[in-house]
Design an enzyme around this catalytic site. Structure first.
Site, PDB file in Angstrom:
ATOM      1  N   ARG A 154       0.789  -1.225   0.000  1.00  0.00           N
ATOM      2  CA  ARG A 154       0.000   0.000   0.000  1.00  0.00           C
ATOM      3  C   ARG A 154       0.821   1.275   0.000  1.00  0.00           C
ATOM      4  O   ARG A 154       0.589   2.181  -0.795  1.00  0.00           O
ATOM      5  CB  ARG A 154      -0.905   0.087   1.240  1.00  0.00           C
ATOM      6  CG  ARG A 154      -2.267  -0.492   1.075  1.00  0.00           C
ATOM      7  CD  ARG A 154      -2.758  -0.976   2.423  1.00  0.00           C
ATOM      8  NE  ARG A 154      -1.869  -2.025   2.859  1.00  0.00           N
ATOM      9  CZ  ARG A 154      -2.008  -3.290   2.502  1.00  0.00           C
ATOM     10  NH1 ARG A 154      -3.020  -3.654   1.791  1.00  0.00           N
ATOM     11  NH2 ARG A 154      -1.136  -4.196   2.868  1.00  0.00           N
ATOM     12  N   THR A 155       1.756   1.362   0.933  1.00  0.00           N
ATOM     13  CA  THR A 155       2.410   2.659   1.111  1.00  0.00           C
ATOM     14  C   THR A 155       3.183   3.046  -0.149  1.00  0.00           C
ATOM     15  O   THR A 155       3.047   4.159  -0.661  1.00  0.00           O
ATOM     16  CB  THR A 155       3.307   2.643   2.356  1.00  0.00           C
ATOM     17  OG1 THR A 155       2.522   2.210   3.458  1.00  0.00           O
ATOM     18  CG2 THR A 155       3.858   4.033   2.656  1.00  0.00           C
ATOM     19  N   LYS A 194      25.516  -3.404  -0.611  1.00  0.00           N
ATOM     20  CA  LYS A 194      26.984  -3.327  -0.687  1.00  0.00           C
ATOM     21  C   LYS A 194      27.555  -2.588   0.508  1.00  0.00           C
ATOM     22  O   LYS A 194      28.757  -2.380   0.612  1.00  0.00           O
ATOM     23  CB  LYS A 194      27.400  -2.585  -1.963  1.00  0.00           C
ATOM     24  CG  LYS A 194      26.959  -3.233  -3.253  1.00  0.00           C
ATOM     25  CD  LYS A 194      27.440  -2.366  -4.425  1.00  0.00           C
ATOM     26  CE  LYS A 194      26.969  -2.909  -5.757  1.00  0.00           C
ATOM     27  NZ  LYS A 194      27.254  -1.938  -6.843  1.00  0.00           N
ATOM     28  N   ARG A 248      11.142   4.121   3.265  1.00  0.00           N
ATOM     29  CA  ARG A 248      10.810   3.172   4.332  1.00  0.00           C
ATOM     30  C   ARG A 248      12.071   2.390   4.667  1.00  0.00           C
ATOM     31  O   ARG A 248      12.793   1.944   3.764  1.00  0.00           O
ATOM     32  CB  ARG A 248       9.710   2.221   3.880  1.00  0.00           C
ATOM     33  CG  ARG A 248       9.559   1.042   4.833  1.00  0.00           C
ATOM     34  CD  ARG A 248       8.322   0.258   4.580  1.00  0.00           C
ATOM     35  NE  ARG A 248       7.133   1.019   4.946  1.00  0.00           N
ATOM     36  CZ  ARG A 248       5.908   0.504   4.957  1.00  0.00           C
ATOM     37  NH1 ARG A 248       5.717  -0.750   4.599  1.00  0.00           N
ATOM     38  NH2 ARG A 248       4.879   1.231   5.310  1.00  0.00           N
ATOM     39  N   HIS A 270       5.108   6.522  11.449  1.00  0.00           N
ATOM     40  CA  HIS A 270       4.615   6.333  10.079  1.00  0.00           C
ATOM     41  C   HIS A 270       3.607   7.465   9.798  1.00  0.00           C
ATOM     42  O   HIS A 270       2.400   7.238   9.753  1.00  0.00           O
ATOM     43  CB  HIS A 270       3.945   4.953  10.008  1.00  0.00           C
ATOM     44  CG  HIS A 270       3.637   4.462   8.631  1.00  0.00           C
ATOM     45  ND1 HIS A 270       3.712   5.242   7.502  1.00  0.00           N
ATOM     46  CD2 HIS A 270       3.244   3.229   8.195  1.00  0.00           C
ATOM     47  CE1 HIS A 270       3.375   4.514   6.447  1.00  0.00           C
ATOM     48  NE2 HIS A 270       3.094   3.301   6.851  1.00  0.00           N
TER      49      HIS A 270
HETATM   50  C1  NCD Z   1       1.704  -0.650   8.368  1.00  0.00           C
HETATM   51  C2  NCD Z   1       3.201  -0.446   8.484  1.00  0.00           C
HETATM   52  O1  NCD Z   1       3.950  -0.677   7.518  1.00  0.00           O
HETATM   53  O2  NCD Z   1       3.611  -0.018   9.553  1.00  0.00           O
HETATM   54  N1  NCD Z   1       1.304  -0.858   7.051  1.00  0.00           N
HETATM   55  C3  NCD Z   1       1.088   0.207   6.249  1.00  0.00           C
HETATM   56  O3  NCD Z   1       1.944   1.008   5.979  1.00  0.00           O
HETATM   57  N2  NCD Z   1      -0.166   0.398   5.807  1.00  0.00           N
HETATM   58  C4  NCD Z   1       1.173  -1.664   9.316  1.00  0.00           C
HETATM   59  C5  NCD Z   1       1.765  -3.034   9.298  1.00  0.00           C
HETATM   60  O4  NCD Z   1       2.681  -3.352   8.546  1.00  0.00           O
HETATM   61  O5  NCD Z   1       1.261  -3.848  10.072  1.00  0.00           O
END
Ligand code: NCD
Length: 307
Positions: free
Chosen positions: A52-53, A81, A102, A130
């Protein structure tokens, strides 16, 4: 001026309001925004799994008429590396106009932001925070409940490692008259840097319980979370705790008729699929809201960077 968003508190409540207003305008008049980021590039640097993100950042940039460069896996990038996050951020600053990153390590997005010459958006740093998931959550709460105050908000599951929970509490704690119900096994309680420094410090009412059934009837919002397997030190503990809470249609009978059931997704077993058809299930609406809020944020940060 270049500005990054690492924590949800990097945005003031006025800025959150203005991002929500932009997102709502995008929903109402998408064509007006179709070329807003023409000629601009977003780099998505994802060193941890995501569906999703990452895709919502990329869809957001495409819907703004911009382009996307993507690292989808640490193993295929120079991180494997031994390249530092700072050097990667400096390098990507030569190719793109904005970064969404991320990373499994807490603080990595801040390191990247300090090294980059372009805005960095934290798309999740380890078990820390997040902010853009919280922006999706806020738009969902606003659209479903109409307000950010006077709510009893239940947070259920892995409150220790769940970064989305930490960011959401920080965000909702800025609005008056909310109460939090923290529902988790003993081992996965909210870290004290959130409980003490946010809830107790601000005198915000909260309850802690291990029982979802006991908490359910009083809730206006229920935020379910996945037990974060990848942050456990051993598999045995994960297996013991993974199915601590399962919301299903039978349990939901005891809840308010206008409860808003949320989950950042991915779900494993926390919400049975028999809940999906219930009008109180809002988790797929959250997904869509996330794209609109990310569009609003990319627009804002690129505009500020150009000034
Ligand atoms: C969440 C995350 O990555 O922290 N997912 C997301 O970004 N929608 C929640 C999760 O991974 O459980």
């Amino acid at each position: 001026m270049k500005r990054s968003v690492i924590d949800i508190l990097d945005l003031s409540t006025e800025e959150i309001e203005s991002l929500i207003a932009t997102a709502q305008d995008i929903i109402a008049r998408p064509a007006e925004y179709a070329h807003a980021c023409a000629g601009k590039k977003l780099a998505t640097l994802f060193f941890e799994p995501s569906t999703r993100t990452r895709l919502s950042f990329e869809a957001a940039m495409y819907e703004l008429g911009g382009n996307v460069l993507s690292v989808t896996d640490a193993a295929t990038s120079s991180a494997s590396k031994g390249e530092s996050v700072a050097d990667t951020a400096r390098t990507v600053s030569c190719y793109a106009d904005i970064i969404a990153m991320r990373h499994p390590k807490e603080g990595a997005a801040l390191v990247a932001a300090n090294a980059a010459s372009i805005p960095v958006i934290n798309a999740g740093d380890g078990g820390h925070c997040h902010p853009t998931q919280t922006m999706a959550d806020l738009l969902t709460i606003r659209r479903e409940k109409g307000a950010f105050s006077g709510l009893t908000i239940g947070l259920c599951g892995d409150l220790k490692f769940g970064r989305t929970v930490h960011s959401l509490i920080n965000a909702m704690a800025r609005y008056p008259d909310n109460k939090f119900v923290l529902i988790s096994p003993e081992e996965l309680k909210l870290p004290s840097y959130v409980k003490k420094d946010v809830l107790q410090e601000k005198g915000i009412p909260y309850e802690q319980t291990t029982s979802l059934e006991a908490a359910l009837p009083q809730l206006d919002v229920l935020y379910m979370t996945r037990v974060q397997r990848e942050r456990f030190f051993n598999e045995e503990d994960y297996l013991r705790l993974k199915d601590s809470y399962i919301l299903d249609a039978a349990k939901l009978k005891a809840a308010k008729g206008d409860l808003c059931v949320m989950h950042p997704l991915p779900r494993v077993n926390e919400i049975a699929t028999d809940v999906d058809a219930d009008p109180r299930a809002c988790y797929f609406k959250q997904v869509l809201n996330g794209k609109y809020m990310r569009m609003a944020l990319i627009l804002k940060l690129l505009k500020e960077a150009a000034q």
